[in-house]
Write an enzyme that holds these catalytic residues in place. Structure first.
Site, PDB file in Angstrom:
ATOM      1  N   TYR A 354      -0.540   4.498  -2.492  1.00  0.00           N
ATOM      2  CA  TYR A 354      -1.510   5.587  -2.369  1.00  0.00           C
ATOM      3  C   TYR A 354      -1.160   6.386  -1.117  1.00  0.00           C
ATOM      4  O   TYR A 354      -0.334   5.944  -0.299  1.00  0.00           O
ATOM      5  CB  TYR A 354      -2.932   5.025  -2.216  1.00  0.00           C
ATOM      6  N   GLU A 377       5.425  -4.868   3.188  1.00  0.00           N
ATOM      7  CA  GLU A 377       4.125  -5.548   2.989  1.00  0.00           C
ATOM      8  C   GLU A 377       4.448  -6.949   2.498  1.00  0.00           C
ATOM      9  O   GLU A 377       4.923  -7.127   1.372  1.00  0.00           O
ATOM     10  CB  GLU A 377       3.280  -4.815   1.937  1.00  0.00           C
TER      11      GLU A 377
END
Ligand code: 0X9
Ligand code: ZN
Length: 415
Positions: A354, A377
């Site tokens: 996003y 991540e």
């Protein structure tokens, strides 16, 4: 909340309301309208999206406080959004994990940090100083600034000791988000490998220096270590009207307060009252500016979600040099896949997840012109994703190192 420890056995009270009755849901948008509903929700202060993806039919994860649950479920129902309950009581889960958490048993004057537990900011800084003392010809500690609460931010520069000045470099940071404890742990392992496993990693240091800032948001990190009721804190600790803290990863002056950032002081993605309002972001900015001509890769370690992401974070447009970025990220992807079978998702931040305007990766790439900028991540585990049990640290940080090493080599061979 109190804790009483004899040897390694700790008894904790369960007083304290933090996260009691909070629930975690998995939600899946199957059309763009549903995606928009979730994106708008993510800007509201009560909804803490642990993972938010704009990819349709993929799972996002959100924590909802008890007072918002019926409103939340109503919204999902009205918009036909598929959902399932993942955790019914976050408070219980987090308390359980805190209860079993390993504590240092006594002061250790030779801070050889391992992969057995999560270390404090002080312990990490002491380790940096210890390494600089142990290897004075090739490891250097530097105080680069202070956090809002006056903690010292330290970088460690690891070289091969040949004394060549102005070598090209790779920069890594961790702990931009307080609750993502596996990030400083992984960065610490990188430091350990480069500094103490020098012969095996010689090729990484032949023509490059590695500069590492293990805990950017040290105030937030220490706050999450204080008690289970603070464990999921994300932001810095600067006091603002109504709420504390800004999201350090929305505070950089590149498309600041654009899409994916909030102006609500209580939101988890509050971008701050102005760009670089947070001392921690300013310190990171100044380090990046000081190394910009030599630095070929900026790598920022977050959790969770198994993603290897590159710019842009502010727009779904792709940078001109996307092939270079993709090539380096794929080196990490393949190395990890071959080593452990873990499958990362590779792509541009905005397209894989996003928008996140004002992020450090975009600043490094777009302002300081570091050619490779990667957000990693790390995989989630534990009861809520941000809390891998200590027994998982060793496996996770070693896997991460395999990826970072491969991306480092890819950059070294390329530039
Ligand atoms: O939202 C963030 O700041 C990061 N994710 S996290 O879950 N660790 O908070 C980075 C997200 C990657 N960038 C974009 N989504 N654009
Ligand atoms: Zn993060």
């Amino acid at each position: 909340m109190w804790r009483y420890c004899i040897l390694s056995l700790c008894i904790s009270s369960v007083i304290g309301q933090g996260y009691d009755g909070y629930k975690i849901y998995h939600v899946i948008a199957s059309n763009s309208l549903q995606g928009k509903v979730l994106f708008e929700l993510s800007k509201q202060e009560h909804y803490d999206f642990f993972i938010l993806t704009k990819l349709l039919n993929q799972t996002s994860s959100v924590m909802v406080p008890p007072e918002k649950i019926s409103e939340f479920k109503q919204l999902l129902k009205e918009n036909g959004i598929t959902h399932s309950l993942l955790k019914a009581n976050v408070g219980y889960e987090i308390k359980k994990q805190f209860y079993y958490m390993e504590r240092p048993r006594s002061y250790d004057p030779t801070p050889k940090l391992g992969t057995d537990r999560y270390y404090s900011h002080d312990e990490i800084n002491n380790y940096i100083d210890y390494l600089a003392g142990q290897y004075p010809n090739r490891v250097f500690a530097k105080n680069v600034g202070k956090t809002y609460e006056n903690r010292t931010m330290k970088t460690i520069t690891i070289t091969n000791g040949d004394g060549r000045a102005n070598k090209k470099s790779i920069f890594i940071d961790g702990g931009i988000h307080a609750r993502e404890w596996i990030s400083p742990a992984a960065v610490l392992y990188v430091i350990n490998q480069l500094a103490e496993n020098f012969t095996e990693n010689k090729e990484l240091l032949q023509n490059y220096d590695w500069i590492i800032l293990p805990v950017v948001n040290a105030d937030g990190y220490e706050y999450t270590r204080e008690s289970s009721s603070k464990r999921l804190w994300r932001k810095t600790r600067t006091p603002y009207t109504n709420c504390y803290g800004a999201d350090a990863n929305r505070n950089f002056d590149f498309h600041w307060m654009g899409k994916g950032a909030s102006s609500n002081t209580c939101s988890e993605t509050y971008a701050g009252p102005s760009a670089f309002s947070e001392p921690e972001a300013r310190v990171l900015r100044d380090v990046l500016i000081s190394i910009k001509d030599q630095c070929k890769m900026y790598m920022t370690i977050h959790s969770y979600g198994k993603y290897l992401l590159y710019p842009w974070s502010w727009t779904s447009d792709l940078p001109e040099t996307v092939d270079d970025l993709h090539e380096v990220a794929m080196a990490g992807y393949n190395a990890i896949l071959n080593e452990t079978g873990t499958v990362y998702t590779v792509g541009s931040s905005t397209n894989a997840l996003y928008e996140a305007s004002g992020s450090s990766d975009d600043y490094a790439f777009g302002v300081t012109n570091i050619p490779i900028s990667i957000i990693m991540e790390l995989p989630g585990s534990g009861s809520v994703g941000f809390d891998p049990p200590e027994s998982n640290i060793d496996r996770l940080v070693k896997e991460t190192w395999v990826g970072i090493r491969a991306m480092g080599l890819a950059v070294i061979n390329k530039y």
